[in-house]
Scaffold this active site. Structure first.
Site, mmCIF file in Angstrom:
data_model
loop_
_atom_site.group_PDB
_atom_site.id
_atom_site.type_symbol
_atom_site.label_atom_id
_atom_site.label_comp_id
_atom_site.label_asym_id
_atom_site.label_seq_id
_atom_site.Cartn_x
_atom_site.Cartn_y
_atom_site.Cartn_z
ATOM 1 N N VAL A 108 0.860 -1.177 0.000
ATOM 2 C CA VAL A 108 0.000 0.000 0.000
ATOM 3 C C VAL A 108 0.898 1.229 0.000
ATOM 4 O O VAL A 108 1.975 1.223 0.614
ATOM 5 C CB VAL A 108 -0.944 0.006 1.227
ATOM 6 C CG1 VAL A 108 -1.570 1.372 1.440
ATOM 7 C CG2 VAL A 108 -2.033 -1.041 1.065
ATOM 8 N N CYS A 109 0.461 2.258 -0.688
ATOM 9 C CA CYS A 109 1.160 3.529 -0.733
ATOM 10 C C CYS A 109 2.599 3.308 -1.241
ATOM 11 O O CYS A 109 2.820 2.537 -2.163
ATOM 12 C CB CYS A 109 1.102 4.198 0.637
ATOM 13 S SG CYS A 109 1.431 5.964 0.647
#
Length: 234
Positions: A108-109
């Site tokens: 994520v990210c």
């Protein structure tokens, strides 16, 4: 991804923790994935000392790199703490090793930048936080501006809050849509934001802020990514 396993089978989810991790990148997906039937959550770092997050509180790893079991799912969150890890040999070796036997390799990210630095995104579509999205190309990835991106065993989520969307998508892959929908209901994930300014394309977004943020991020993080990409090529 292959067919979802029986819900009676254990599934080992290894999540990387590190200093200055964006805590919601980590805790949002882990909250969802911990509710999967048979889930075993392992929070891994090089030692067992509490790790400071970007929010000021600390998270206690549950295992060290040396003691982490093989992963069914490898998950890498993001945050500014990713930057020094892009050329950190010990962390990159751990990520490569646990990814090698995993059914799903995920992030994520800006966790996707670490996957890229480990050589796991070459030729694959992937996403990350909008301010860093162009940097994925330097690792041979195909930057894709979507909230969740699948490419074979690799599943990546965009910035911060997209981690919950990512985790529910992964939960459906791993245990089926019915299980994922029950988890969504249990955590009452029914977002109704007060503003429509949550992405660079949103109607209420401050476009000057988007431009300035992206330029600042590429100027700050770009040289680090270049060094990591050069090391990978070497």
């Amino acid at each position: 991804m292959t067919n979802a396993p029986s819900t009676s089978e254990p599934i080992r989810i290894v999540a990387l923790v590190f200093p200055d991790v964006t805590q919601l990148d980590l805790t949002g997906p882990v909250q969802v994935l911990s509710r999967l039937p048979g889930a075993e959550i392992h929070l891994a770092w090089r030692d067992a000392e509490p790790v400071a997050t970007d929010a000021g509180f600390r998270i206690l790893p549950t295992t060290t790199f040396a003691d982490t079991p093989p992963a069914d799912v490898l998950f890498v969150p993001g945050g500014d703490g990713v930057d020094p890890l892009l050329t950190d040999a010990e962390t990159l070796a751990f990520v490569r090793d646990r990814a090698a036997g995993a059914r799903a390799v995920t992030s994520v990210c800006t966790g996707s930048l670490l996957l890229g630095a480990a050589g796991l995104l070459t030729g694959r579509r992937a996403t990350t936080h909008w301010a860093s999205l162009p940097l994925l190309e330097r690792f041979g990835a195909i930057p894709t501006a979507s909230r969740v991106v699948h490419d074979g065993p690799v599943v990546t989520g965009a910035g911060v809050s997209s981690g919950i969307d990512f985790a529910l998508t992964l939960a459906a892959d791993l245990r089926g849509e019915d299980v994922a929908k029950r988890i969504q209901l249990a955590i009452e994930y029914d977002p109704q934001p007060p503003f429509d300014a949550g992405s660079p394309a949103a109607p209420d977004v401050d476009h000057a802020f988007v431009t300035a943020s992206r330029e600042a991020m590429l100027a700050r993080r770009g040289p680090l990514v270049d060094r990591a990409a050069a090391a990978l090529d070497a």
